[in-house]
Design an enzyme around this catalytic site. Structure first.
Site, PDB file in Angstrom:
ATOM      1  CG  PHE A   8      83.584  31.648  26.948  1.00 10.64           C
ATOM      2  CD1 PHE A   8      83.168  31.906  25.651  1.00 10.64           C
ATOM      3  CD2 PHE A   8      83.948  32.713  27.758  1.00 10.64           C
ATOM      4  CE1 PHE A   8      83.110  33.198  25.166  1.00 10.64           C
ATOM      5  CE2 PHE A   8      83.899  34.017  27.285  1.00 10.64           C
ATOM      6  CZ  PHE A   8      83.479  34.258  25.976  1.00 10.64           C
ATOM      7  CG  ASP A   9      80.775  24.504  25.116  1.00 12.52           C
ATOM      8  OD1 ASP A   9      81.053  23.540  25.852  1.00 12.52           O
ATOM      9  OD2 ASP A   9      80.659  24.417  23.878  1.00 12.52           O
ATOM     10  CB  ALA A  10      85.760  23.744  25.727  1.00 13.64           C
ATOM     11  CG  ASP A 180      78.577  24.467  20.391  1.00 14.82           C
ATOM     12  OD1 ASP A 180      79.057  24.369  21.541  1.00 14.82           O
ATOM     13  OD2 ASP A 180      78.546  23.518  19.595  1.00 14.82           O
TER      14      ASP A 180
END
Length: 229
Positions: A8-10, A180
């Protein structure tokens, strides 16, 4: 599930970075005795987006990025302020912003124990470490990989090498990255040879030649996607 690990990106994926950014900016201006105008957030967001893109493309260092964005901001709005002092205070304020994207906690909690969860971020360590520790989702991640700490940033494949080492080198087909940013998360995952999921809540048209395998507009769509993949 098809995937055994999710990366996961933050910012902009799990964390509401826009909200944290605007509040940190306001707090920093006020702490230094400067009047704050709402338009400053829009100006800064444009400048910051451009300078992070330069960082992804290797045109500026992460250390220089810290102050350069504020030099450009102050030039744009016509004030004289020490960018170094402002940057330090701003980062401290930003680290307090643990606001999550809608659905983030429920999704991560649901996935915990079913797949491995790793956070992979290009953010600054002094912001990401304390913010992640304070957040309600931090407890669910077994590994956190921060570009500043490993000396490489998405989309560079080197940061994915670090992530895979921390996961004990799973098969690439068992790993999915969710993020995103087309230019860092999706491009980076594509370059490394893993599946990608573009989190696109605004349903923007892609301006990249890199195509994500999956696309979602809300985080809870990820659960359905994983069950059917």
């Amino acid at each position: 599930m098809k995937y055994k690990w999710l990366l996961f990106d933050a910012d902009g994926t799990l964390f509401d970075y826009d909200k944290a950014e605007a509040l940190a900016l306001r707090s920093t201006f006020q702490a230094l005795g400067w009047a704050y105008e709402a338009r400053y957030a829009q100006v800064y967001r444009r400048i910051n987006g451009e300078i992070w893109l330069d960082f992804e493309n290797g045109k500026i260092s992460q250390e220089r990025l810290r102050t350069r964005r504020f030099e450009l901001l102050f030039d744009a709005i016509g004030i004289e302020c020490d960018p170094g002092e402002f940057s330090g205070r701003y980062l401290a304020n930003l680290a307090l912003g643990t606001y999550l994207i809608e659905g983030a906690e429920d999704v991560v909690k649901s996935l915990h124990g079913r797949v491995g969860l790793l956070l992979i971020t290009n953010g600054l360590a002094e912001v990401q470490r304390p913010r992640f520790a304070r957040s309600s989702v931090g407890q669910y991640f077994s590994v956190v990989v921060i570009s500043e700490e490993v000396g490489a940033a998405k989309p560079d494949t080197a940061i994915f090498e670090v992530a895979f080492a921390k996961m004990d080198f799973p098969k690439k087909e068992d790993v999915l990255i969710v993020g995103d940013s087309l230019t860092s998360d999706i491009k980076g995952g594509h370059n490394y040879g893993i599946d990608t999921c573009w989190f696109n809540p605004e349903r923007k048209a892609s301006d990249s030649d890199v195509v994500a395998r999956y696309e979602i507009g809300e985080l809870d769509e990820l659960l359905l996607l994983l069950e059917s993949a």
